[in-house]
Scaffold this active site. Structure first.
Site, mmCIF file in Angstrom:
data_model
loop_
_atom_site.group_PDB
_atom_site.id
_atom_site.type_symbol
_atom_site.label_atom_id
_atom_site.label_comp_id
_atom_site.label_asym_id
_atom_site.label_seq_id
_atom_site.Cartn_x
_atom_site.Cartn_y
_atom_site.Cartn_z
ATOM 1 N N CYS A 112 41.235 29.150 36.071
ATOM 2 C CA CYS A 112 40.023 29.476 36.836
ATOM 3 C C CYS A 112 38.848 28.598 36.409
ATOM 4 C CB CYS A 112 39.674 30.946 36.638
ATOM 5 S SG CYS A 112 38.157 31.411 37.488
ATOM 6 N N CYS A 126 33.121 35.040 33.822
ATOM 7 C CA CYS A 126 33.817 36.251 34.296
ATOM 8 C C CYS A 126 33.736 37.358 33.250
ATOM 9 C CB CYS A 126 35.280 35.915 34.600
ATOM 10 S SG CYS A 126 36.211 37.350 35.189
ATOM 11 N N CYS A 175 44.223 33.274 35.423
ATOM 12 C CA CYS A 175 42.912 33.195 34.759
ATOM 13 C C CYS A 175 42.742 31.891 33.973
ATOM 14 C CB CYS A 175 42.706 34.395 33.841
ATOM 15 S SG CYS A 175 42.566 35.944 34.769
ATOM 16 N N CYS A 232 42.371 33.569 41.846
ATOM 17 C CA CYS A 232 41.953 34.945 41.526
ATOM 18 C C CYS A 232 42.641 35.906 42.496
ATOM 19 C CB CYS A 232 40.431 35.032 41.629
ATOM 20 S SG CYS A 232 39.739 36.512 40.879
ATOM 21 N N GLU A 287 38.414 30.906 61.974
ATOM 22 C CA GLU A 287 37.986 32.141 61.305
ATOM 23 C C GLU A 287 38.530 33.378 62.022
ATOM 24 O OE1 GLU A 287 36.863 32.445 58.465
ATOM 25 O OE2 GLU A 287 36.152 30.438 58.010
#
Length: 423
Positions: A224, A230, A221, A214, A58
């Protein structure tokens, strides 16, 4: 307290939340990228080692792309497989391995925090997002949430750049996504959405969606897994349906484009920047205008001598222990005033080198090689590069910063920045 935002911007239907979780996790199980830290997090039985492995990934992934991080991560985990091993390393070793990843204070803080875990927490990582953030230097709200959800299964959300983009599109949030008020709302949303039984996978799935589907400029799209949830996509579809009706001469009622309907809504785009049909879902998120980077010029001299085996050696000096590129090594360098003529910058550099070497340096002996441009996040830096071959031995002033002579091979293995490698 400010009024709650209209329901249009929230996930208020429990059935929809359940469906979204299921769709996203099913997609993640099928499509997730094979990344070394994910493998480690899934296979490491020791909870402290698992948390350490996630933590390293991270910190490396902050401001850096996945493709760049993979090699660095593998080398790091090979060299320091545990917190205890990292705590015993020197900052010089950490900087050497980090060289090229940028934002060098990240590596330094990671090692400081590892030492703290070993010396003050008996080698045991904090077990909740709240304690991780409170007890470990350099661990903010996002990193703490990622470690706690992925390593310990704590049902806590995460908000990073990818999550911001996904949530803003799912719920048509067009206010400045870097403002504290909007960020707070997004954290509330992430905490409400996170799957209670698989929080780590859910958070990674949300980030993966933002990283691979995205995306900022040309989102996929059609691929997705949560497109039916959405609101930005729904608006685009309604506008397209309206346009095609118009084209075929059918009666065209005014399209219901689902405006929020609340004046001065804190999550809608400002009135001065209404929806732009040509942008589609990429109307969201909105960001504040970026600050222009500071423009800087620096004179840098590559001093060269023949080493004892005949191979050329180059002088590198260590930067101060705080500030930009703290503790890294570089060729002797001097920040220049703007619009300084070439002759004057050569003289300034000669004076600077003279202070280093304790002997006169003729400005005319400096050979101008060219310029190197390097963009830091907030600085547009131009290095004006000179070279100076030296005859005989040179004694360096011990009162100056640490310095050493290195071969080209030693230079490449040292803790030097990408900018210096370009030089």
């Amino acid at each position: 307290a400010p009024a709650p935002p209209p329901a249009r911007h929230l996930f208020s239907d429990p059935a929809e939340v359940e469906a979204l979780r299921g769709n996203l996790l099913a997609w993640y199980d099928k499509c997730k990228r094979d990344l070394p830290w994910r493998t480690l997090a899934a296979t490491e039985p020791d909870v402290d080692r698992r948390a350490y492995a996630v933590w390293v990934s991270e910190i490396m992934l902050q401001q850096t792309q996945v493709a760049t991080v993979i090699d660095y991560y593998n080398r790091w985990m090979q060299k320091w497989p545990t917190l205890q091993a990292l705590a015993q390393a020197s900052l010089e070793e950490v900087n050497e391995l980090w060289a090229g990843l940028g934002y060098y204070s990240r590596g330094k803080r990671l090692q400081e925090a590892a030492r703290k875990v070993v010396s003050e927490l008996a080698g045991r990582m904090p077990r909740t997002a709240e304690d991780l953030q409170k007890l470990l230097p350099g661990v903010g709200r996002y990193t703490a949430g990622a470690i706690a959800s992925i390593s310990y299964g704590q049902a806590t959300g995460v908000v990073d750049g990818n999550v911001i983009r996904v949530l803003c599109r799912l719920r048509c949030i067009g206010a400045d996504s870097s403002s504290p008020a909007v960020i707070d709302r997004l954290w509330d949303m992430a905490n409400a959405l996170v799957d209670r039984s698989r929080p780590g996978d859910f958070n990674q799935a949300l980030m993966e969606l933002g990283a691979t589907v995205c995306v900022p400029k040309a989102p996929l799209c059609g691929e997705c897994p949560v497109k039916q949830h959405c609101r930005a996509r729904r608006r685009v579809e309604k506008e397209l349906a309206f346009a095609s009706q118009k084209l075929f001469g059918k009666p065209t009622p005014v399209p219901d484009v689902e405006e929020c309907g609340v004046g001065g809504c804190p999550l809608c785009p400002p009135a001065a920047e209404p929806w732009d049909s040509s942008l589609g879902v990429t109307n969201f998120p909105r960001k504040a205008a970026k600050k222009q980077p500071r423009v800087m010029r620096t004179a840098t001299c590559v001093l060269e001598r023949r080493g004892c085996h005949g191979a050329p050696e180059y002088l590198i000096v260590q930067r101060p222990s705080s500030g930009l590129l703290a503790g890294l090594w570089e060729f002797p360098s001097l920040p220049l005033a703007q619009d300084l003529q070439e002759e004057k910058q050569r003289e300034a550099l000669a004076d600077h080198l003279q202070a280093w070497m304790g002997q006169p340096v003729a400005a005319g002996g400096l050979r101008l090689i060219g310029e190197v441009v390097h963009i830091f996040s907030h600085i547009h830096q131009t290095y004006v590069v000179y070279s100076l071959p030296l005859e005989g031995d040179v004694t360096l002033d011990p009162a100056s910063s640490p310095s050493r002579w290195v071969t080209e091979e030693e230079f490449r293995a040292s803790a030097v920045s990408t900018a210096m490698k370009k030089v």
